[in-house]
Design an enzyme around this catalytic site. Structure first.
Site, PDB file in Angstrom:
ATOM      1  N   GLY A 127      42.855  34.930 105.752  1.00 61.71           N
ATOM      2  CA  GLY A 127      43.879  33.890 105.858  1.00 61.71           C
ATOM      3  C   GLY A 127      44.423  33.537 104.491  1.00 61.71           C
ATOM      4  O   GLY A 127      44.243  34.275 103.512  1.00 61.71           O
ATOM      5  N   ARG A 176      35.816  16.914 109.461  1.00 59.85           N
ATOM      6  CA  ARG A 176      35.072  18.144 109.184  1.00 59.85           C
ATOM      7  C   ARG A 176      33.984  18.360 110.234  1.00 59.85           C
ATOM      8  O   ARG A 176      33.622  19.493 110.547  1.00 59.85           O
ATOM      9  CB  ARG A 176      34.469  18.081 107.780  1.00 59.85           C
ATOM     10  CG  ARG A 176      35.495  18.340 106.687  1.00 59.85           C
ATOM     11  CD  ARG A 176      34.833  18.537 105.331  1.00 59.85           C
ATOM     12  NE  ARG A 176      35.787  19.093 104.384  1.00 59.85           N
ATOM     13  CZ  ARG A 176      36.627  18.370 103.654  1.00 59.85           C
ATOM     14  NH1 ARG A 176      36.623  17.066 103.765  1.00 59.85           N
ATOM     15  NH2 ARG A 176      37.470  18.946 102.813  1.00 59.85           N
ATOM     16  N   THR A 194      43.537  31.295 102.235  1.00 58.01           N
ATOM     17  CA  THR A 194      42.544  31.165 101.165  1.00 58.01           C
ATOM     18  C   THR A 194      41.920  32.509 100.815  1.00 58.01           C
ATOM     19  O   THR A 194      41.796  32.867  99.639  1.00 58.01           O
ATOM     20  CB  THR A 194      41.439  30.175 101.557  1.00 58.01           C
ATOM     21  OG1 THR A 194      42.025  28.921 101.893  1.00 58.01           O
ATOM     22  CG2 THR A 194      40.463  29.965 100.399  1.00 58.01           C
ATOM     23  N   GLY A 195      41.524  33.268 101.820  1.00 61.10           N
ATOM     24  CA  GLY A 195      40.899  34.559 101.569  1.00 61.10           C
ATOM     25  C   GLY A 195      41.823  35.519 100.843  1.00 61.10           C
ATOM     26  O   GLY A 195      41.423  36.179  99.877  1.00 61.10           O
ATOM     27  N   HIS A 201      30.872  17.555 100.582  1.00 56.44           N
ATOM     28  CA  HIS A 201      32.313  17.786 100.488  1.00 56.44           C
ATOM     29  C   HIS A 201      32.992  16.997 101.602  1.00 56.44           C
ATOM     30  O   HIS A 201      33.314  17.510 102.658  1.00 56.44           O
ATOM     31  CB  HIS A 201      32.607  19.277 100.631  1.00 56.44           C
ATOM     32  CG  HIS A 201      34.045  19.638 100.436  1.00 56.44           C
ATOM     33  ND1 HIS A 201      34.765  19.257  99.342  1.00 56.44           N
ATOM     34  CD2 HIS A 201      34.886  20.364 101.208  1.00 56.44           C
ATOM     35  CE1 HIS A 201      35.999  19.733  99.436  1.00 56.44           C
ATOM     36  NE2 HIS A 201      36.090  20.403 100.566  1.00 56.44           N
TER      37      HIS A 201
END
Length: 312
Positions: free
Chosen positions: A14, A93, A16-17, A180
């Site tokens: 995607g 999250r 980010t990857g 996070h």
């Protein structure tokens, strides 16, 4: 003669990857294998080929392939996991846990099979719990399963401080501890501008506002994008960690590490300062915390454990 380079596999092609793969190649850190599910094999191959064709223009030497076959990832020095469903506006999250934990288990089995000596960096959210899930599934030493959040959260904190002071981000140092999420703990007391404590340069009111913005940093971008989540800064953070490992730099960086008594916590992954080098996490650095800082970290740990309970 075949050129022998380091090898990094990025699971999940995607935003980010793919961005991570391109940055790794641009910096000539390794040959890159970009992996996604069989249904997306052609788009993954297309992205990899597009990146490779940029190499003559950008002037980098690195091979990049796209695939859905984990056999292509064999003997990776580092494997980065970005696979998982994206966070949507209004989604906590915690909502991601059920689906992404299944993905982590499936991916980790393949990684352990083909690269039993690799170091794994996990980005998938909720990242503290997902890193723990990967650790349990892989059966690797704790030093070789690492989560990425602290570099990103600290980068956001440093960005906002630099904007506030109208200074170069290069002169801003800082650390963000904890999970996070909204309970992360930016440590103002350990943060500096050119070696000068921030508390002497910025009012408490403004610092509190910057800390709060840092905690909400991911959500701010999610809401602005309207679809998807941040990927440039997360990718850059992954690359910084990967470089520290591949070059055995022994960098002091915030990372999600498995704790066995450090800071008073056991059997969980949490964002803490570490020494990151060729063996993965070489050491967890324990900072002295004031009572209010420790209480804030306790709250963050409670949030992480609440998510982990969903896993069990």
């Amino acid at each position: 003669m075949t050129i022998k380079r380091k090898k990094v596999s990025v699971i999940g092609a995607g935003f980010t990857g793919a961005t991570t793969a391109f940055l790794l190649a641009q910096k000539e850190l390794a040959d890159v294998v970009l992996v996604d599910i069989p249904q997306l094999e052609n788009p993954t191959k297309g992205k990899a080929l597009d990146m490779l064709e940029a190499s003559p223009v950008q002037g980098f030497d690195a091979n990049i392939i796209g695939t859905s076959d984990y056999a292509d990832t064999a003997d990776s020095d580092v494997v980065i996991i970005t696979a998982g469903i994206a966070r949507k506006p209004g989604m906590s999250r915690d909502d991601l846990v059920a689906t992404n934990s299944k993905i982590m288990k499936s991916v980790t089995k393949e990684i352990a099979k083909h690269s039993p000596d690799t170091i794994i960096i996990v980005l998938t959210n909720p990242v503290d719990a997902m890193t723990y899930s990967v650790f349990k599934e892989a059966g690797f030493p704790k030093e070789r399963v690492i989560g990425q959040s602290g570099v990103l959260d600290t980068a956001r904190f440093r960005t906002f401080i630099a904007q506030e002071l109208n200074l170069s981000v290069k002169d801003i140092t800082g650390f963000v501890l904890g999970g996070h999420g909204d309970d992360m703990v930016p440590l103002v007391r350990y943060s500096y501008a050119g070696g000068i404590p921030l508390e002497t340069l910025i009012s408490k009111e403004r610092l509190d506002a910057i800390v709060e913005r840092t905690r909400k940093g991911g959500g701010e971008i999610v809401n602005l994008l309207g679809n998807g989540s941040a990927y440039y800064a997360p990718a850059a953070s992954l690359v910084e960690m990967t470089e520290a490992i591949l070059k055995d730099q022994r960098r002091v960086l915030p990372a999600i590490a498995y704790l066995e008594g450090e800071y008073g916590y056991r059997d969980l992954y949490l964002g803490v300062p570490v020494i990151l080098g060729g063996n993965g996490i070489e050491k967890v650095i324990e900072l002295e915390l004031r009572e209010e800082e420790k209480m804030a970290l306790d709250r963050s740990v409670e949030s992480v454990r609440n998510v982990m309970e969903i896993l069990s």
